[in-house]
Design a protein around this motif. Structure first.
Motif, PDB file in Angstrom:
ATOM      1  N   ASP A   1      48.777  14.287  10.497  1.00  0.00           N
ATOM      2  CA  ASP A   1      48.184  15.525  11.020  1.00  0.00           C
ATOM      3  C   ASP A   1      49.121  16.217  12.011  1.00  0.00           C
ATOM      4  OD1 ASP A   1      46.239  17.451  11.218  1.00  0.00           O
ATOM      5  OD2 ASP A   1      45.097  16.397  12.755  1.00  0.00           O
TER       6      ASP A   1
ATOM      7  N   HIS B   1      51.376  15.018  13.781  1.00  0.00           N
ATOM      8  CA  HIS B   1      51.768  14.188  14.913  1.00  0.00           C
ATOM      9  C   HIS B   1      52.747  13.109  14.457  1.00  0.00           C
ATOM     10  CE1 HIS B   1      48.760  15.901  17.568  1.00  0.00           C
ATOM     11  NE2 HIS B   1      47.807  15.647  16.677  1.00  0.00           N
TER      12      HIS B   1
ATOM     13  N   ARG C   1      50.989   8.827  20.322  1.00  0.00           N
ATOM     14  CA  ARG C   1      51.939   9.864  19.915  1.00  0.00           C
ATOM     15  C   ARG C   1      53.309   9.551  20.513  1.00  0.00           C
ATOM     16  NH1 ARG C   1      48.348  13.357  22.183  1.00  0.00           N
ATOM     17  NH2 ARG C   1      50.059  14.184  23.455  1.00  0.00           N
TER      18      ARG C   1
ATOM     19  N   ASP D   1      43.524   8.410  19.271  1.00  0.00           N
ATOM     20  CA  ASP D   1      42.305   7.964  18.600  1.00  0.00           C
ATOM     21  C   ASP D   1      41.814   9.054  17.648  1.00  0.00           C
ATOM     22  OD1 ASP D   1      39.932   6.907  17.763  1.00  0.00           O
ATOM     23  OD2 ASP D   1      39.036   6.711  19.748  1.00  0.00           O
ATOM     24  N   PRO D   2      41.928   8.833  16.325  1.00  0.00           N
ATOM     25  CA  PRO D   2      41.527   9.864  15.363  1.00  0.00           C
ATOM     26  C   PRO D   2      40.061   9.790  14.964  1.00  0.00           C
ATOM     27  CG  PRO D   2      42.474   8.037  14.174  1.00  0.00           C
ATOM     28  CD  PRO D   2      42.493   7.645  15.649  1.00  0.00           C
TER      29      PRO D   2
ATOM     30  N   ASP E   1      37.184  10.388  16.271  1.00  0.00           N
ATOM     31  CA  ASP E   1      36.260  11.471  16.580  1.00  0.00           C
ATOM     32  C   ASP E   1      36.593  12.754  15.821  1.00  0.00           C
ATOM     33  OD1 ASP E   1      34.806   9.899  18.300  1.00  0.00           O
ATOM     34  OD2 ASP E   1      35.974  10.477  20.067  1.00  0.00           O
ATOM     35  N   ARG E   2      37.808  12.833  15.295  1.00  0.00           N
ATOM     36  CA  ARG E   2      38.221  14.085  14.656  1.00  0.00           C
ATOM     37  C   ARG E   2      38.201  13.996  13.126  1.00  0.00           C
ATOM     38  NH1 ARG E   2      44.246  14.658  16.845  1.00  0.00           N
ATOM     39  NH2 ARG E   2      43.342  13.599  18.621  1.00  0.00           N
ATOM     40  N   ILE E   3      38.025  12.812  12.573  1.00  0.00           N
ATOM     41  CA  ILE E   3      38.009  12.638  11.118  1.00  0.00           C
ATOM     42  C   ILE E   3      36.597  12.256  10.684  1.00  0.00           C
ATOM     43  CG2 ILE E   3      38.926  11.356   9.160  1.00  0.00           C
ATOM     44  CD1 ILE E   3      41.455  10.870  10.714  1.00  0.00           C
ATOM     45  N   ALA E   4      35.984  13.108   9.881  1.00  0.00           N
ATOM     46  CA  ALA E   4      34.621  12.846   9.425  1.00  0.00           C
ATOM     47  C   ALA E   4      34.595  11.980   8.173  1.00  0.00           C
ATOM     48  CB  ALA E   4      33.897  14.156   9.159  1.00  0.00           C
TER      49      ALA E   4
END
Length: 277
Positions: free
Chosen positions: A39, A41, A84, A94-95, A97-100
């Protein structure tokens, strides 16, 4: 046999259709480590030390404090942290919370595990490598937990026996599920650790879920005055108990009053990073 280097392992990862797209050797000042692209990063590995403070006399440790941790404690192993490349040390990426999409999370997890294994084994670090597993990932993979990662490691020429899969407290709370997960990961060669959200969860640990390690938040155990009973019960089970998230000197000194053996946390990270930089 000559131990593999990070460039060797990155080259082997290129043979995997998925890993080959995401893992590469670093560049510039990071040219000696593996990086992952996710993403937009660039991600890399950090390692939190887990110390065995029983190795040397506690009297020496009390006089030297955390600044002298390298003089009285040996590393049991290291907890891998994804961060990062441009972030401060131990600033966790921490991904979750951003990946459903759960399958996208499974892919990210597989990528990050391979990244941490390459940077750990390729640098010839000693001890055990602890890798956390998120609750959502456990639910997304229906069976044969550990099979895919074990196959990847063996294709790299690495053994799963030095890797500890760390289960979340939500999994430990369910005795039957805990037993299944523990046996599955151990079947594929891994060791397994279980996190406790409270002292009572240790009762879920039994012969049906024979964990290799138990982990407990130091602040919670000290607040609830459960350090001593936890140490005693874990000793009766014959399972090493690690107190993690040790934040400051008062917590560290309080733990040492109860024959605590293994510790981990932010108190030690900065010192260890400075010592190994």
């Amino acid at each position: 046999m000559i131990p593999p280097t990070i460039p060797n392992l990155v080259a082997r990862a290129a043979d995997h259709p998925f890993l080959g797209k995401h893992l590469a050797l670093g560049h510039g000042a990071a040219g000696d480590i593996a990086l992952a692209r996710f993403d937009d990063h660039e991600l890399t590995s950090a390692y939190e030390p887990i110390f065995d403070i029983s190795v040397h006399a506690l009297a020496q440790s009390l006089s030297s404090g955390a600044e002298g941790v390298d003089r009285f404690g040996d590393e049991l192993g290291f907890q891998a942290v994804t961060q990062r490349l441009d972030a401060a040390p131990f600033d966790v990426f921490d991904p979750f919370d951003r990946i459903a999409d759960d399958q996208e999370l499974v892919a990210f997890d597989r990528m990050s595990r391979a990244l941490h294994a390459i940077n750990f084994f390729g640098a010839q670090r000693h001890g055990l490598l602890f890798l956390r597993v998120h609750e959502r990932l456990l639910k997304s993979v229906k069976y044969d937990h550990g099979l895919h990662f074990s196959n990847v490691l063996m294709s790299f020429g690495l053994s799963p026996s030095r890797i500890v899969i760390e289960l979340p407290a939500a999994a430990v709370a369910h005795k039957t599920f805990l037993g299944y997960l523990t046996k599955s990961y151990q079947h594929y060669g891994f060791k397994v650790a279980g996190n406790l959200s409270n002292a009572g969860q240790i009762l879920s640990v039994s012969d049906t879920a024979r964990l290799d390690f138990i982990k407990m938040d130091a602040a919670t155990a000290l607040r609830d005055a459960t350090v001593k009973p936890l140490v005693g019960y874990a000793s009766r089970l014959g399972i090493p108990l690690i107190f993690n998230r040790v934040m400051d000197e008062p917590q560290f000194e309080a733990l040492q009053q109860y024959d605590v053996r293994f510790v981990q946390g932010p108190l030690f990270n900065a010192h260890y990073h400075d010592r190994t930089a």
